[in-house]
Design an enzyme around this catalytic site. Structure first.
Site, PDB file in Angstrom:
ATOM      1  N   GLY A 169      -6.832  -0.177   4.692  1.00 31.92           N
ATOM      2  CA  GLY A 169      -5.923  -1.313   4.578  1.00 31.92           C
ATOM      3  C   GLY A 169      -6.619  -2.625   4.837  1.00 31.92           C
ATOM      4  N   ASP A 170      -7.518  -2.650   5.823  1.00 30.40           N
ATOM      5  CA  ASP A 170      -8.277  -3.864   6.121  1.00 30.40           C
ATOM      6  C   ASP A 170      -9.171  -4.245   4.943  1.00 30.40           C
ATOM      7  OD1 ASP A 170      -7.115  -3.567   8.618  1.00 30.40           O
ATOM      8  OD2 ASP A 170      -8.897  -2.667   9.517  1.00 30.40           O
ATOM      9  N   SER A 175       0.835  -1.190   0.000  1.00 28.48           N
ATOM     10  CA  SER A 175       0.000   0.000   0.000  1.00 28.48           C
ATOM     11  C   SER A 175       0.874   1.244   0.000  1.00 28.48           C
ATOM     12  CB  SER A 175      -0.911   0.003   1.226  1.00 28.48           C
ATOM     13  OG  SER A 175      -1.568   1.244   1.348  1.00 28.48           O
ATOM     14  N   GLY A 208      -1.686   5.128  -4.119  1.00 29.95           N
ATOM     15  CA  GLY A 208      -2.131   3.885  -4.737  1.00 29.95           C
ATOM     16  C   GLY A 208      -1.536   2.654  -4.087  1.00 29.95           C
TER      17      GLY A 208
END
Length: 309
Positions: free
Chosen positions: A252-253, A221, A226
């Site tokens: 992120g999850d 990430s 992006g």
């Protein structure tokens, strides 16, 4: 089958204010509560995409019962080990300009017997049709090699593992070669001893070396810039989507959930990358750690731009 493991779950309390004034009175405009912890967030997103998972880990007290009720209401299967003490509450203060201040509680301590109970649950679930997701922090009294130990155990039964952790948990977990990882840029920089601001090419080189060493899928990430995808016979950069950002919490999850869902559905690498970018973008448009709706994700997928490397 996907199994999410949340060692240190939480009630997520998201507070929205205009601007945080330290040392002064702050008037809250809106509060949202939800079941949280990285693995639980992943399970919520997988469910919203139309998939299924089993959520496990540790729960305790009234907060633990609330989390169970939330999972039941969403139709998410779960099998937690119950512990003494109270599952923590994590407070996220979101300002109008996008700044997020997080106040995370410590959570209850785990006894050796309770840890053994969880490890036995994971052993019972593990086989060559299972993907385990090991995500987030661990209780303060637990050894930092716990994810590495779990990876070693479930690999012996043919299961796959997606690891999403940081610092020592990440470093030690890598020693057991998880099948999939989703670090962010600073985690790779810290791991490799890079100065901040390394190039995409340098990050891809690290990911490709990890792949050669036995980690099949590496997604890095880049935050607002992006993400980089080093998948089977496919390397690309996902360009950031222009969306109305409500909160970056949980993005992120959401990407981890997309990785797991894609793996379960045996999606092609390019479609995996497209889904990851769309789900992550959808997550920043929602309040707190609520997952994006599937219809929104499908619309965002049409806008994803991938630059193959």
């Amino acid at each position: 089958m996907i199994v999410t493991v949340t060692m240190n779950p939480a009630i997520d309390k998201t507070i929205e204010i205009d601007r945080l004034n330290r040392g002064n009175l702050n008037r809250i405009e809106k509060i949202e509560y939800d079941a949280g912890g990285k693995g639980i967030n992943v399970s919520k997103t997988i469910r919203e995409l139309g998939g299924e998972s089993i959520a496990t880990g540790f729960l305790g007290g009234n907060a633990g019962r609330v989390i169970e009720e939330v999972l039941d209401s969403r139709g998410i299967k779960h099998d937690f080990v119950w512990v003494d003490g109270e599952t923590r509450t994590n407070t996220k203060v979101c300002e109008q300009d996008g700044t997020v201040t997080e106040l995370n509680e410590k959570g209850p301590e785990i006894t050796p017997e309770q840890l053994t109970n969880l490890l036995e649950k994971l052993d019972d679930l593990a086989d060559d049709n299972v993907l385990f997701i090991l995500a987030g922090s661990i209780p303060g009294n637990m050894e930092k090699d716990i994810y590495a130990r779990i990876i070693e155990r479930v690999h012996k039964k043919g299961a796959k593992v997606l690891l999403d952790a940081d610092r020592e948990l990440f470093r030690k977990g890598l020693e057991q070669k998880p099948d999939m990882i989703k670090p962010n840029q600073w985690e790779i920089e810290e791991l490799q001893g890079f100065s901040h601001g390394v190039s995409d090419k340098e990050l891809i080189n690290v990911a490709e070396k990890m792949q050669k060493d036995g980690i099949d899928t590496v997604v890095i990430s880049l935050g607002k810039n992006g993400a980089l995808f080093v998948l089977e016979n496919y390397v690309a950069k996902g360009m950031p989507l222009k969306v109305d950002v409500h909160s970056t919490v949980g993005a992120g999850d959401a990407m981890v959930a997309a990785m797991a869902y894609s793996f379960e559905k045996k999606m092609e690498p390019r479609e995996t990358a497209r889904l990851c970018m769309a789900v992550s973008a959808g997550a920043v448009m929602t309040v707190g750690t609520k997952p994006p709706e599937k219809q929104m994700v499908e619309q965002l997928m049409k806008r994803v731009i991938l630059e193959e490397v």
